[in-house]
Design a protein around this motif. Structure first.
Motif, PDB file in Angstrom:
ATOM      1  N   GLY A   1     -19.266 -36.354 -14.738  1.00  0.00           N
ATOM      2  CA  GLY A   1     -19.324 -34.980 -14.267  1.00  0.00           C
ATOM      3  C   GLY A   1     -19.244 -33.977 -15.402  1.00  0.00           C
ATOM      4  N   ARG A   2     -18.679 -32.796 -15.097  1.00  0.00           N
ATOM      5  CA  ARG A   2     -18.530 -31.758 -16.117  1.00  0.00           C
ATOM      6  C   ARG A   2     -17.139 -31.130 -16.116  1.00  0.00           C
ATOM      7  NH1 ARG A   2     -22.250 -29.110 -18.696  1.00  0.00           N
ATOM      8  NH2 ARG A   2     -21.339 -27.063 -18.214  1.00  0.00           N
ATOM      9  N   ASP A   3     -16.232 -31.661 -15.312  1.00  0.00           N
ATOM     10  CA  ASP A   3     -14.914 -31.029 -15.198  1.00  0.00           C
ATOM     11  C   ASP A   3     -13.902 -31.693 -16.130  1.00  0.00           C
ATOM     12  OD1 ASP A   3     -14.520 -33.451 -13.964  1.00  0.00           O
ATOM     13  OD2 ASP A   3     -14.070 -32.622 -11.976  1.00  0.00           O
ATOM     14  N   ALA A   4     -12.682 -31.145 -16.136  1.00  0.00           N
ATOM     15  CA  ALA A   4     -11.624 -31.646 -17.011  1.00  0.00           C
ATOM     16  C   ALA A   4     -11.220 -33.066 -16.641  1.00  0.00           C
ATOM     17  CB  ALA A   4     -10.419 -30.711 -16.949  1.00  0.00           C
ATOM     18  N   PHE A   5     -11.190 -33.346 -15.355  1.00  0.00           N
ATOM     19  CA  PHE A   5     -10.844 -34.694 -14.901  1.00  0.00           C
ATOM     20  C   PHE A   5     -11.832 -35.723 -15.458  1.00  0.00           C
ATOM     21  CE2 PHE A   5     -11.668 -37.954 -11.561  1.00  0.00           C
ATOM     22  CZ  PHE A   5     -10.494 -38.679 -11.712  1.00  0.00           C
ATOM     23  N   GLY A   6     -13.109 -35.401 -15.422  1.00  0.00           N
ATOM     24  CA  GLY A   6     -14.118 -36.319 -15.925  1.00  0.00           C
ATOM     25  C   GLY A   6     -13.958 -36.588 -17.408  1.00  0.00           C
ATOM     26  N   PHE A   7     -13.649 -35.552 -18.185  1.00  0.00           N
ATOM     27  CA  PHE A   7     -13.511 -35.781 -19.622  1.00  0.00           C
ATOM     28  C   PHE A   7     -12.238 -36.555 -19.939  1.00  0.00           C
ATOM     29  CE2 PHE A   7     -12.945 -34.654 -24.147  1.00  0.00           C
ATOM     30  CZ  PHE A   7     -14.175 -35.118 -24.611  1.00  0.00           C
ATOM     31  N   ALA A   8     -11.185 -36.340 -19.144  1.00  0.00           N
ATOM     32  CA  ALA A   8      -9.971 -37.146 -19.318  1.00  0.00           C
ATOM     33  C   ALA A   8     -10.274 -38.621 -19.074  1.00  0.00           C
ATOM     34  CB  ALA A   8      -8.879 -36.652 -18.372  1.00  0.00           C
ATOM     35  N   ARG A   9     -11.065 -38.896 -18.058  1.00  0.00           N
ATOM     36  CA  ARG A   9     -11.440 -40.283 -17.780  1.00  0.00           C
ATOM     37  C   ARG A   9     -12.270 -40.853 -18.935  1.00  0.00           C
ATOM     38  NH1 ARG A   9     -14.727 -41.908 -14.042  1.00  0.00           N
ATOM     39  NH2 ARG A   9     -15.727 -39.912 -13.644  1.00  0.00           N
ATOM     40  N   PHE A  10     -13.150 -40.029 -19.499  1.00  0.00           N
ATOM     41  CA  PHE A  10     -13.971 -40.496 -20.627  1.00  0.00           C
ATOM     42  C   PHE A  10     -13.075 -40.903 -21.797  1.00  0.00           C
ATOM     43  CE2 PHE A  10     -15.885 -39.430 -24.756  1.00  0.00           C
ATOM     44  CZ  PHE A  10     -16.968 -40.317 -24.753  1.00  0.00           C
ATOM     45  N   ILE A  11     -12.098 -40.069 -22.162  1.00  0.00           N
ATOM     46  CA  ILE A  11     -11.209 -40.395 -23.279  1.00  0.00           C
ATOM     47  C   ILE A  11     -10.448 -41.683 -22.994  1.00  0.00           C
ATOM     48  CG2 ILE A  11      -9.172 -39.651 -24.577  1.00  0.00           C
ATOM     49  CD1 ILE A  11     -10.067 -36.785 -24.243  1.00  0.00           C
ATOM     50  N   ALA A  12      -9.945 -41.812 -21.761  1.00  0.00           N
ATOM     51  CA  ALA A  12      -9.176 -43.003 -21.404  1.00  0.00           C
ATOM     52  C   ALA A  12     -10.052 -44.258 -21.443  1.00  0.00           C
ATOM     53  CB  ALA A  12      -8.551 -42.825 -20.021  1.00  0.00           C
ATOM     54  N   ASP A  13     -11.269 -44.160 -20.924  1.00  0.00           N
ATOM     55  CA  ASP A  13     -12.167 -45.312 -20.928  1.00  0.00           C
ATOM     56  C   ASP A  13     -12.585 -45.687 -22.353  1.00  0.00           C
ATOM     57  OD1 ASP A  13     -12.015 -45.414 -18.192  1.00  0.00           O
ATOM     58  OD2 ASP A  13     -13.982 -44.521 -17.824  1.00  0.00           O
ATOM     59  N   LEU A  14     -12.820 -44.683 -23.178  1.00  0.00           N
ATOM     60  CA  LEU A  14     -13.202 -44.953 -24.564  1.00  0.00           C
ATOM     61  C   LEU A  14     -12.067 -45.645 -25.308  1.00  0.00           C
ATOM     62  CD1 LEU A  14     -15.471 -44.488 -26.697  1.00  0.00           C
ATOM     63  CD2 LEU A  14     -14.276 -42.381 -27.324  1.00  0.00           C
ATOM     64  N   GLY A  15     -10.831 -45.166 -25.099  1.00  0.00           N
ATOM     65  CA  GLY A  15      -9.682 -45.807 -25.731  1.00  0.00           C
ATOM     66  C   GLY A  15      -9.513 -47.246 -25.292  1.00  0.00           C
ATOM     67  N   ALA A  16      -9.691 -47.496 -23.999  1.00  0.00           N
ATOM     68  CA  ALA A  16      -9.569 -48.860 -23.486  1.00  0.00           C
ATOM     69  C   ALA A  16     -10.631 -49.768 -24.088  1.00  0.00           C
ATOM     70  CB  ALA A  16      -9.667 -48.847 -21.960  1.00  0.00           C
ATOM     71  N   ALA A  17     -11.837 -49.239 -24.280  1.00  0.00           N
ATOM     72  CA  ALA A  17     -12.917 -50.032 -24.871  1.00  0.00           C
ATOM     73  C   ALA A  17     -12.643 -50.352 -26.339  1.00  0.00           C
ATOM     74  CB  ALA A  17     -14.246 -49.296 -24.734  1.00  0.00           C
ATOM     75  N   HIS A  18     -11.814 -49.531 -27.003  1.00  0.00           N
ATOM     76  CA  HIS A  18     -11.368 -49.840 -28.366  1.00  0.00           C
ATOM     77  C   HIS A  18     -10.380 -51.001 -28.376  1.00  0.00           C
ATOM     78  CE1 HIS A  18     -12.892 -45.822 -29.366  1.00  0.00           C
ATOM     79  NE2 HIS A  18     -12.676 -46.060 -30.636  1.00  0.00           N
ATOM     80  N   GLY A  19      -9.656 -51.167 -27.254  1.00  0.00           N
ATOM     81  CA  GLY A  19      -8.572 -52.132 -27.200  1.00  0.00           C
ATOM     82  C   GLY A  19      -7.219 -51.471 -27.180  1.00  0.00           C
ATOM     83  N   ASP A  20      -7.168 -50.141 -26.966  1.00  0.00           N
ATOM     84  CA  ASP A  20      -5.910 -49.404 -26.919  1.00  0.00           C
ATOM     85  C   ASP A  20      -5.449 -49.222 -25.472  1.00  0.00           C
ATOM     86  OD1 ASP A  20      -5.663 -48.864 -29.755  1.00  0.00           O
ATOM     87  OD2 ASP A  20      -7.332 -47.476 -29.513  1.00  0.00           O
ATOM     88  N   LYS A  21      -4.135 -49.084 -25.280  1.00  0.00           N
ATOM     89  CA  LYS A  21      -3.575 -48.843 -23.958  1.00  0.00           C
ATOM     90  C   LYS A  21      -3.612 -47.347 -23.675  1.00  0.00           C
ATOM     91  CE  LYS A  21       0.584 -49.431 -21.140  1.00  0.00           C
ATOM     92  NZ  LYS A  21       2.003 -49.907 -21.122  1.00  0.00           N
ATOM     93  N   THR A  22      -4.376 -46.947 -22.668  1.00  0.00           N
ATOM     94  CA  THR A  22      -4.528 -45.534 -22.344  1.00  0.00           C
ATOM     95  C   THR A  22      -4.169 -45.281 -20.887  1.00  0.00           C
ATOM     96  OG1 THR A  22      -6.869 -45.839 -21.784  1.00  0.00           O
ATOM     97  CG2 THR A  22      -6.367 -45.197 -24.050  1.00  0.00           C
ATOM     98  N   THR A  23      -3.560 -44.114 -20.645  1.00  0.00           N
ATOM     99  CA  THR A  23      -3.247 -43.661 -19.289  1.00  0.00           C
ATOM    100  C   THR A  23      -3.587 -42.180 -19.202  1.00  0.00           C
ATOM    101  OG1 THR A  23      -0.963 -43.128 -19.916  1.00  0.00           O
ATOM    102  CG2 THR A  23      -1.368 -45.324 -18.991  1.00  0.00           C
ATOM    103  N   PHE A  24      -3.895 -41.703 -17.991  1.00  0.00           N
ATOM    104  CA  PHE A  24      -4.090 -40.258 -17.833  1.00  0.00           C
ATOM    105  C   PHE A  24      -3.505 -39.815 -16.502  1.00  0.00           C
ATOM    106  CE2 PHE A  24      -7.900 -41.971 -15.867  1.00  0.00           C
ATOM    107  CZ  PHE A  24      -8.158 -41.121 -14.791  1.00  0.00           C
ATOM    108  N   ALA A  25      -3.115 -38.531 -16.459  1.00  0.00           N
ATOM    109  CA  ALA A  25      -2.442 -38.009 -15.270  1.00  0.00           C
ATOM    110  C   ALA A  25      -2.790 -36.542 -15.080  1.00  0.00           C
ATOM    111  CB  ALA A  25      -0.931 -38.173 -15.410  1.00  0.00           C
ATOM    112  N   ASN A  26      -2.694 -36.093 -13.837  1.00  0.00           N
ATOM    113  CA  ASN A  26      -2.891 -34.687 -13.475  1.00  0.00           C
ATOM    114  C   ASN A  26      -1.551 -33.980 -13.546  1.00  0.00           C
ATOM    115  OD1 ASN A  26      -3.490 -32.226 -12.332  1.00  0.00           O
ATOM    116  ND2 ASN A  26      -4.608 -33.067 -10.587  1.00  0.00           N
ATOM    117  N   THR A  27      -1.438 -32.973 -14.423  1.00  0.00           N
ATOM    118  CA  THR A  27      -0.176 -32.248 -14.574  1.00  0.00           C
ATOM    119  C   THR A  27      -0.121 -31.013 -13.688  1.00  0.00           C
ATOM    120  OG1 THR A  27      -0.982 -30.850 -16.394  1.00  0.00           O
ATOM    121  CG2 THR A  27      -0.053 -33.004 -16.972  1.00  0.00           C
ATOM    122  N   GLY A  28      -1.159 -30.774 -12.923  1.00  0.00           N
ATOM    123  CA  GLY A  28      -1.200 -29.598 -12.058  1.00  0.00           C
ATOM    124  C   GLY A  28      -2.152 -28.545 -12.583  1.00  0.00           C
ATOM    125  N   THR A  29      -2.016 -28.207 -13.862  1.00  0.00           N
ATOM    126  CA  THR A  29      -2.901 -27.208 -14.479  1.00  0.00           C
ATOM    127  C   THR A  29      -3.868 -27.833 -15.468  1.00  0.00           C
ATOM    128  OG1 THR A  29      -1.256 -26.773 -16.203  1.00  0.00           O
ATOM    129  CG2 THR A  29      -1.172 -25.391 -14.214  1.00  0.00           C
TER     130      THR A  29
END
Length: 351
Positions: free
Chosen positions: A261-289
């Motif tokens: 997509g084009r929203d903040a949630f989508g880019f957070a998922r991209f960073i998390a997926d990219l980190g996981a593909a490196h072999g790193d442990k990644t998590t993401f969460a919605n903080t409200g804002t």
């Protein structure tokens, strides 16, 4: 849909990371050529390949089972197999125990696509000086040198040459020479070494392909730090990263998970997926804002002791550029901590 092997491993995501770092390394060299000149780019490439040679050559020979071969054949077979693992088009032609050819055929992997037009010949030569010409030194055989017969950047059909064991010891300036009038034999796959399938299954090859591309950047970061100092290295590597992130975001996103997509949630998922593909442990969460991504570890820099914290900010340039391609109206903040050899990285993305 992410391609998986029979062991349920994300092969397509690993390939996306490989392309990401392949492009980043080439981008760093081209950025150096255009901003700092061919001489400085050649110096950087020489030091990068010298570092890789010191760290990888002898352990690689042992891992590939080549250490008992005659030195010319061992060196040539090492480059054939290790580059083949990395997805490079490469050929090996043995002529005798003292003479073995290696040929990197077009299209060249390292200077892929139009990048080949921007690489000065001295930068390609620096790679040979930093690695191929020094293999005899690493093997404690001062009679082993490398003869270059072709360079792709000169408009020839590939980067080609042979390892040769002379009768006499070579002076430092004799370890690399050029013989443009010589021609390599035809490649015969029957004479080339083959990786054993039992120890190199498809899943291991796919992960090794990813790691091969990451190694170039892994060597570049501490090398740039030592050559240019922290401030200049951070700026230079970050700017190259931003340009590559912008250019390769959509291609990488498509290979990782498709539509972000084009929203903040989508880019957070991209960073998390990219980190996981490196072999790193990644998590993401919605903080409200905003959305927060946390990453424990930094696989790219595992085992590198001389990694200053400024290089984490430089590397984040890739994600700054990627976000500009995802949605340039979003805001990205980045923080990092290092304790001993452990890294913790964190991003916050909001509108």
């Amino acid at each position: 849909m992410i391609e998986k092997t029979t062991t349920n491993e994300p092969v397509q995501a690993w390939r996306a990371v490989a392309q990401w770092y392949h492009a980043y390394f080439t981008g760093i060299v081209l950025y150096t050529v255009s901003r700092k000149g061919a001489d400085e780019a050649a110096r950087l490439v020489y030091e990068i390949f010298s570092r890789q040679r010191h760290e990888r050559f002898l352990p690689g020979l042992r891992k590939l089972g080549l250490e008992q071969l005659p030195h010319a054949m061992a060196a040539a077979q090492y480059h054939y197999l290790s580059n083949q693992i990395g997805g490079v088009s490469v050929e090996y032609m043995p002529e005798s125990n003292r003479k073995a050819w290696i040929r990197y055929a077009a299209p060249r992997w390292i200077w892929s696509g139009t990048a080949l037009c921007g690489i000065p010949p001295k930068v390609s030569t620096a790679m040979l000086e930093g690695w191929h010409a020094q293999n005899g030194v690493m093997l404690q055989n001062p009679r082993l040198g490398f003869v270059c017969t072709k360079q792709t950047v000169d408009g020839q059909a590939g980067l080609e040459g042979y390892y040769y064991e002379y009768d006499q010891e070579l002076a430092p300036h004799e370890r690399l020479r050029f013989a443009r009038d010589e021609e390599a034999p035809e490649f015969d796959a029957q004479l080339a070494p083959v990786l054993p399938i039992d120890t190199w299954p498809p899943s291991r090859l796919a992960k090794a392909h990813r790691n091969y591309a990451m190694e170039y950047v892994k060597s570049t970061f501490p090398t740039a730090l030592q050559l240019w100092g922290p401030d200049e290295a951070e700026h230079h590597l970050r700017m190259a990263g931003k340009l590559i992130g912008m250019q390769f975001y959509h291609e990488t996103a498509q290979s990782l998970n498709g539509d972000y997509g084009r929203d903040a949630f989508g880019f957070a998922r991209f960073i998390a997926d990219l980190g996981a593909a490196h072999g790193d442990k990644t998590t993401f969460a919605n903080t409200g804002t905003s959305f927060r991504v946390n990453q424990e570890g930094w696989a790219l820099m595992d085992g590198i002791e001389d990694t200053a914290c400024v290089l984490a900010s430089a590397w984040n340039g890739l994600l700054e550029g990627a976000m500009q391609a995802h949605n340039h109206r979003l805001h990205l903040s980045f923080s990092h901590e290092r304790s001993a050899q452990h890294w913790s990285l964190s991003w916050q993305i909001k509108a």
